[in-house]
Each structure stands twice: as structure tokens, then as C-alpha cells.
Design a protein around this motif. Structure first.
Motif, PDB file in Angstrom:
ATOM      1  N   LEU A   1      34.210  48.495  65.405  1.00 17.00           N
ATOM      2  CA  LEU A   1      34.873  49.528  66.201  1.00 17.00           C
ATOM      3  C   LEU A   1      35.855  48.905  67.186  1.00 17.00           C
ATOM      4  CD1 LEU A   1      35.232  52.416  67.367  1.00 17.00           C
ATOM      5  CD2 LEU A   1      33.272  51.908  68.857  1.00 17.00           C
ATOM      6  N   LEU A   2      35.441  47.842  67.878  1.00 22.22           N
ATOM      7  CA  LEU A   2      36.313  47.200  68.861  1.00 22.22           C
ATOM      8  C   LEU A   2      37.543  46.584  68.209  1.00 22.22           C
ATOM      9  CD1 LEU A   2      33.607  45.554  71.135  1.00 22.22           C
ATOM     10  CD2 LEU A   2      35.145  47.419  71.754  1.00 22.22           C
ATOM     11  N   ALA A   3      37.362  45.980  67.043  1.00 19.26           N
ATOM     12  CA  ALA A   3      38.519  45.411  66.337  1.00 19.26           C
ATOM     13  C   ALA A   3      39.500  46.517  65.949  1.00 19.26           C
ATOM     14  CB  ALA A   3      38.057  44.643  65.104  1.00 19.26           C
ATOM     15  N   ALA A   4      38.965  47.609  65.432  1.00 19.46           N
ATOM     16  CA  ALA A   4      39.830  48.725  65.043  1.00 19.46           C
ATOM     17  C   ALA A   4      40.499  49.341  66.269  1.00 19.46           C
ATOM     18  CB  ALA A   4      39.007  49.783  64.296  1.00 19.46           C
ATOM     19  N   TRP A   5      39.761  49.463  67.362  1.00 17.70           N
ATOM     20  CA  TRP A   5      40.326  50.035  68.588  1.00 17.70           C
ATOM     21  C   TRP A   5      41.475  49.170  69.103  1.00 17.70           C
ATOM     22  CZ3 TRP A   5      38.955  54.618  71.036  1.00 17.70           C
ATOM     23  CH2 TRP A   5      39.521  54.830  72.298  1.00 17.70           C
ATOM     24  N   ALA A   6      41.273  47.866  69.115  1.00 25.04           N
ATOM     25  CA  ALA A   6      42.325  46.966  69.597  1.00 25.04           C
ATOM     26  C   ALA A   6      43.576  47.076  68.726  1.00 25.04           C
ATOM     27  CB  ALA A   6      41.811  45.529  69.618  1.00 25.04           C
ATOM     28  N   LEU A   7      43.387  47.140  67.408  1.00 21.55           N
ATOM     29  CA  LEU A   7      44.536  47.292  66.509  1.00 21.55           C
ATOM     30  C   LEU A   7      45.240  48.627  66.761  1.00 21.55           C
ATOM     31  CD1 LEU A   7      46.225  46.245  64.147  1.00 21.55           C
ATOM     32  CD2 LEU A   7      44.566  47.310  62.588  1.00 21.55           C
TER      33      LEU A   7
ATOM     34  N   LEU B   1      49.893  50.790  60.629  1.00 21.43           N
ATOM     35  CA  LEU B   1      48.828  50.058  61.315  1.00 21.43           C
ATOM     36  C   LEU B   1      47.912  50.995  62.080  1.00 21.43           C
ATOM     37  CD1 LEU B   1      50.475  46.833  62.831  1.00 21.43           C
ATOM     38  CD2 LEU B   1      48.747  46.979  61.023  1.00 21.43           C
ATOM     39  N   LEU B   2      48.483  51.995  62.743  1.00 19.66           N
ATOM     40  CA  LEU B   2      47.669  52.943  63.493  1.00 19.66           C
ATOM     41  C   LEU B   2      46.785  53.753  62.555  1.00 19.66           C
ATOM     42  CD1 LEU B   2      46.841  54.217  66.130  1.00 19.66           C
ATOM     43  CD2 LEU B   2      48.832  55.722  65.999  1.00 19.66           C
ATOM     44  N   ALA B   3      47.324  54.187  61.439  1.00 20.05           N
ATOM     45  CA  ALA B   3      46.519  54.931  60.460  1.00 20.05           C
ATOM     46  C   ALA B   3      45.353  54.086  59.962  1.00 20.05           C
ATOM     47  CB  ALA B   3      47.397  55.369  59.293  1.00 20.05           C
ATOM     48  N   LEU B   4      45.633  52.827  59.628  1.00 16.95           N
ATOM     49  CA  LEU B   4      44.588  51.915  59.154  1.00 16.95           C
ATOM     50  C   LEU B   4      43.525  51.713  60.228  1.00 16.95           C
ATOM     51  CD1 LEU B   4      43.498  49.866  57.091  1.00 16.95           C
ATOM     52  CD2 LEU B   4      44.984  48.153  58.136  1.00 16.95           C
ATOM     53  N   ALA B   5      43.977  51.520  61.478  1.00 14.42           N
ATOM     54  CA  ALA B   5      43.030  51.288  62.572  1.00 14.42           C
ATOM     55  C   ALA B   5      42.162  52.508  62.823  1.00 14.42           C
ATOM     56  CB  ALA B   5      43.802  50.922  63.844  1.00 14.42           C
ATOM     57  N   LEU B   6      42.762  53.687  62.833  1.00 12.19           N
ATOM     58  CA  LEU B   6      41.983  54.903  63.058  1.00 12.19           C
ATOM     59  C   LEU B   6      40.960  55.114  61.950  1.00 12.19           C
ATOM     60  CD1 LEU B   6      44.801  57.324  64.288  1.00 12.19           C
ATOM     61  CD2 LEU B   6      42.981  56.290  65.670  1.00 12.19           C
ATOM     62  N   GLY B   7      41.392  54.924  60.702  1.00 12.71           N
ATOM     63  CA  GLY B   7      40.474  55.093  59.584  1.00 12.71           C
ATOM     64  C   GLY B   7      39.338  54.093  59.615  1.00 12.71           C
ATOM     65  N   ALA B   8      39.665  52.821  59.869  1.00 13.03           N
ATOM     66  CA  ALA B   8      38.621  51.793  59.936  1.00 13.03           C
ATOM     67  C   ALA B   8      37.675  52.062  61.095  1.00 13.03           C
ATOM     68  CB  ALA B   8      39.262  50.408  60.073  1.00 13.03           C
ATOM     69  N   GLY B   9      38.222  52.432  62.252  1.00 12.43           N
ATOM     70  CA  GLY B   9      37.377  52.694  63.406  1.00 12.43           C
ATOM     71  C   GLY B   9      36.429  53.854  63.184  1.00 12.43           C
ATOM     72  N   LEU B  10      36.920  54.937  62.588  1.00 15.63           N
ATOM     73  CA  LEU B  10      36.053  56.089  62.316  1.00 15.63           C
ATOM     74  C   LEU B  10      34.988  55.736  61.288  1.00 15.63           C
ATOM     75  CD1 LEU B  10      38.753  58.890  62.247  1.00 15.63           C
ATOM     76  CD2 LEU B  10      36.885  58.667  63.914  1.00 15.63           C
ATOM     77  N   ASN B  11      35.309  54.867  60.343  1.00 17.20           N
ATOM     78  CA  ASN B  11      34.308  54.436  59.359  1.00 17.20           C
ATOM     79  C   ASN B  11      33.329  53.429  59.937  1.00 17.20           C
ATOM     80  OD1 ASN B  11      34.587  55.516  56.462  1.00 17.20           O
ATOM     81  ND2 ASN B  11      36.717  55.199  57.077  1.00 17.20           N
ATOM     82  N   ALA B  12      33.648  52.905  61.136  1.00 16.60           N
ATOM     83  CA  ALA B  12      32.708  52.020  61.830  1.00 16.60           C
ATOM     84  C   ALA B  12      31.784  52.819  62.732  1.00 16.60           C
ATOM     85  CB  ALA B  12      33.468  50.976  62.648  1.00 16.60           C
ATOM     86  N   LYS B  13      32.377  53.744  63.513  1.00 19.43           N
ATOM     87  CA  LYS B  13      31.596  54.521  64.473  1.00 19.43           C
ATOM     88  C   LYS B  13      32.444  55.717  64.891  1.00 19.43           C
ATOM     89  CE  LYS B  13      28.611  53.549  68.464  1.00 19.43           C
ATOM     90  NZ  LYS B  13      28.233  52.497  69.451  1.00 19.43           N
TER      91      LYS B  13
END
Length: 503
Positions: A143-149, A168-180
Motif C-alpha cells: 500500500l505504501l509503495a503504491a501510495w508513494a507512486l 502511472l497514477l492509474a497503475l498506482a491506484l489499482g495496485a494500492g486498492l488491490n493491496a488494501k
């Protein structure tokens, strides 16, 4: 926060030249190498959530009982490379925190300059919560990695919109939501930023940000579909975690949460953050544009989680995403105020805590503190528990009818046996006391009338009558004491159940 006399000889902080990216990466590599060594000698057992995530990683899916799927995918990738040992399961945490530190560097470089970037990146790497989390596999880490990105991509979109930043923002949001699902805070933070930075509202009339949001939703859509086909079990668990019942008030819990943040962020850096927040509230017209963005992506999370603690409860890590932006803000403000002495002290304290945490996990179970005992005792004893169950199965087999299954009503025991008892000759089943499962184990491996008998019941305390009354044959409950390190013990209760006649 200004300081006079302390600015004379601190050339390591205020040297004329800005530290380069190469020096930062060298420092980050050294910290990561140290943490990898600490991981290799970490003496703690996998705790309940870690063992549960490992169990998920054995069967990849688009969602799981209490969390989205990214944590299981990461563990699956790591264990496919280096096996199922504790260090390998936890390896993604160590590596991802290094990635996040590099992204924090990039955020600070985007908003300020290379000097702020250097110290902000190192500041993140040395946060006490990061030092602790680097040796634990948890959903906060991706989550923190995705948030930072996401913060980096958002900052670039605000400065000069581009399709690369939107992707990059789309990727980060998607990864972050799939984390937490806490990644959803990002939308609220962005909305607050536009509220306090009207000069940036023109970006809302451009397509980049909206397409990035749509991309993030598209990436979490498979998990949403999985939830819909599984009774929205993850959402229900997340809501249950909040424990909102009526509107009780717990000011003590709120104060406890705030105090815990001195440990999460470091005592001096969190103190500096409180000073910055007070300044922002009292003199908002003095805020720089970069400060506004960083406040927008930290303050709302701290406020929401503090309010959650006031209403019910909140764990110290629930505000973790706030510190990605907060560490940049604090470092930038301290350097701007030339608070070199405070900054040096903050870094040194956090570095000392990092060494202390590594030493404590290395010596887990081998030391005790006066009046406290072994502070890591709760992370120990799972291997011994599995060995006890193994010997009880063998003993019951020698004394009479072989054990057909192991039964427990405790999710911590179920998690411990899922990992440390993965070679047990019989299945480990979880007792479901109600219609709906209360844990992943009650959902994935519940006890049913088809379970092989007799069942070895393992409980944390004396087995409840509501459980034993559903069996015609129950051997007397016996307490077993197992070691939890050299200075502590755990007590579990075992009994043998046969002839199920209940539900």
C-alpha cells in the motif's frame, strides 16, 4: 523550530553541494542490505496475519476473506523463488520499503530540490515503523509503495499533465486498492487538495486525472466482482474492523492513537509534524504550494483515523499512508527553518531505533526486560505448538483409535498450525460458532459432520461447553504448557472429541 548555535558545524546536513542521487542510492542499498541480514537472522515466528497470507498464497485468487489479493500474489512470487521459509515470505516487505524510499526521494525532488529529496528519502527509510515493518509481511507495505507512486504521479499531473503520469497514477491506484482498501483515502485527499489549491482546479477540466481514476477502478474491478460472487466478505470484514456500534466515545483511545504515532514516525519528526500542522492552521496563507499538496495527502488520514479511534478504536498503523507525504513535508520544513540540530537528533534517534529493532528480533526469545519480560513472547511458540499437536496425534494413535482431524475454535491457533503444522498427517479444521465465518480459516476449512473422527481439540483456554456438548464422547480437558522463548510460556488445552451429534 529555528535554532542558532547548532547550525555552525553540521556540514553533513547543510553542506554547500546537494547530495547526488548516487549517494542516496548507495545509502539506501546499505540500509536494505542491513535489513536483509536482519531478516535472515530474525528469530520471531510468523504471526497470525503473516501465516494467513502465506496460506492464501498457496491458492491464488482475485480476493480473500479479509484483504484484496496483492499480498498473496507477492508472497507467492517470493516463495516461488526462494522457498517457504519465514525470511522468504517476509522478503517482499524489505524490498518494497526500499522502493518506497526511492519514490519518496522522487516526490521531494519533484516538489522541492535534491537536498530535500536526499534527506526525505533517508528519513522514510529510517522511520521506526518502516524498520519494524521491513521484517514483517503485511498489506501496509505494498500500500505504501503504491501510495508513494500515486503521490508522485499526482504531483506531476499538477505541474505538467501527461499521459505517462496519468498511466502511472492509474497503475498506482489499482495496485494500492488491490493491496488494501485504505488506498481509497487518495480520492479524499485529492479532493481536499483542490479545495485548498484553487489555482490547480483547471486540471479538473482536463482528461488526464479522470482517465487515471477510471484506470484505477478498472484494475480493482476483478476484486470487486470476486467480492460480489462471495457475499462481499472482504467488505464485511473491513466494516467489522471499524467496530462502529452506536456512537460511543473513547477520548482515551484517540489519545492513545496519537501518542502511538510518536513511535511510528519517531518522537522528534512527529513532534515537528504537529508544529507544522499548528502553523498551517494558524497561518494558512503562508503555506507554499508544495506544502499544501503534502498536507492534503497526510492530514486527512491522520484526522480520520484519530476520529475512528475516538469513536471505537484504531491501530497505530492505520494512518501509515499519511507518512509518505508527511516525511517530505517535515524534512522540507526543518531544512527551510534551518533546524539542523532537531533534524540530526530525529535521524539519529530513528537510526538507533532501527538498530534496536533489528537486535531485538535477532535475539527474540533470548532476553527479558525488567518488569516487562520478553516483549516478543507473543510472536513465539508457534513451532512448539505444532510439535505439541504432532506428538498428541501420535500419542492418541498409540493409545487407541487414530486421530482423524485437528479442531480449534481459535484463529491464531489455526493460523499457526496452517504454517508450522503444514506437514501434519491430518487436516486442521476450524469450529464455526455461528452461521457466518469469523475468519478465513472458518471459511476455508470449517468443521463439518463429514470430518474424520476422533478430533483432537486444541484451544487457547478451557474448551467452551457450546462446542464440547455437540460430541457424545469428550476426554477430559488437559492443559499443556509450551515454551515461547527462553523466558515465557504459552498454555493450550487439548482434548479428544468423538461421535459428533450436533448441527
Amino acid at each position: 523550530m529555528t535554532e542558532g548555535a547548532s547550525t555552525r558545524s553540521l556540514t553533513w546536513l547543510e553542506g554547500a553541494g546537494a547530495p547526488g542521487l548516487g549517494l542516496f542510492l548507495a545509502c539506501l542499498a546499505a540500509i536494505t542490505a542491513f535489513r536483509l541480514a536482519a531478516l535472515a537472522v530474525n528469530g520471531t515466528d510468523l504471526y497470525m496475519d503473516e501465516a494467513q497470507y502465506w496460506t492464501w498464497s498457496r491458492e491464488l485468487a482475485l480476493g480473500y476473506y479479509s484483504k484484496p489479493p496483492l499480498i498473496a500474489w507477492l508472497i507467492h512470487g517470493a516463495t516461488s523463488v526462494c522457498g517457504d521459509g519465514e525470511a522468504c515470505i517476509r522478503l517482499p516487505s524489505t524490498l518494497l520499503h526500499a522502493v518506497t524510499a526511492a519514490l519518496v526521494y522522487a516526490i521531494a525532488a519533484e516538489l522541492y530540490d535534491r537536498r530535500v529529496a536526499f534527506w526525505a528519502g533517508l528519513g522514510y527509510a529510517l522511520l521506526p515503523a518502516v524498520s519494524l515493518s521491513s521484517g514483517i509481511i503485511s498489506t501496509d507495505v505494498p500500500l505504501l509503495a503504491a501510495w508513494a507512486l500515486a503521490v508522485l504521479a499526482f504531483a506531476r499531473l499538477m505541474t505538467a499533465p501527461s499521459w505517462q503520469a496519468a498511466a502511472l497514477l492509474a497503475l498506482a491506484l489499482g495496485a494500492g486498492l488491490n493491496a488494501k482498501y485504505a488506498m481509497a483515502y487518495f480520492v479524499l485527499c485529492a479532493a481536499l487538495y483542490f479545495a485548498v489549491a484553487p489555482e490547480r482546479r483547471t486540471r479538473l477540466r482536463e482528461p488526464h486525472l479522470w482517465l487515471a481514476l477510471l484506470g484505477g477502478v478498472a484494475l480493482i474491478a476483478p476484486n470487486l466482482i470476486w467480492n460480489a460472487t462471495n457475499g462481499f466478505v472482504t467488505f464485511a470484514h473491513t466494516a467489522d474492523n471499524a467496530r462502529w456500534q452506536g456512537i460511543p466515545f473513547h477520548p482515551g483511545k484517540a489519545a492513545e492513537f496519537v501518542m502511538s504515532q510518536f513511535g511510528v514516525f519517531g518522537p522528534i519528526l512527529f513532534g515537528a509534524l504537529l508544529v507544522i500542522l499548528w502553523r498551517a492552521a494558524s497561518r494558512p496563507w503562508e503555506l507554499a504550494a508544495a506544502d499544501k499538496l503534502l498536507l492534503a495527502f497526510s492530514l486527512p488520514i491522520l484526522a480520520i483515523v484519530t476520529a475512528q479511534a475516538f469513536i471505537s478504536r484504531a491501530h497505530a498503523n492505520w494512518a501509515a499512508p499519511a507518512y509518505v507525504a508527511a516525511v517530505v513535508l517535515v524534512v522540507a520544513a526543518m531544512m527551510r527553518d534551518r533546524a539542523w540540530g532537531w533534524m540530526r537528533a530525529g535521524f539519529l534517534i530513528n537510526a538507533a531505533l532501527a538498530l534496536l529493532i533489528a537486535a531485538a528480533t535477532w535475539q527474540a526469545g533470548r532476553f527479558a526486560l525488567p518488569g516487562i519480560g520478553d516483549p516478543l513472547a507473543r510472536t513465539l511458540g508457534n513451532r512448539e505448538l505444532a510439535e505439541l499437536v504432532r506428538s498428541e496425534i501420535a500419542r492418541a494413535g498409540h493409545d487407541g483409535r487414530p486421530v482423524g482431524s485437528v479442531l480449534t475454535d481459535d484463529r491464531e491457533i489455526a493460523a499457526a498450525l496452517a504454517y508450522y503444522g503444514r506437514d501434519l498427517p491430518v487436516p486442521v479444521l476450524s469450529w464455526r460458532s455461528g452461521n457466518a465465518p469469523r475468519s478465513h480459516f472458518e471459511s476455508a476449512s470449517p468443521f463439518t459432520a463429514a470430518a474424520a473422527m476422533p478430533a483432537l481439540l486444541v484451544t487457547d483456554g478451557s474448551p467452551p461447553a457450546s462446542l464440547t456438548s455437540e460430541f457424545a464422547s469428550v476426554t477430559p480437558d488437559e492443559a499443556r504448557i509450551i515454551a515461547a522463548g527462553a523466558h515465557d510460556t504459552r498454555t493450550v488445552h487439548v482434548s479428544l472429541l468423538d461421535r459428533y451429534q450436533g448441527r
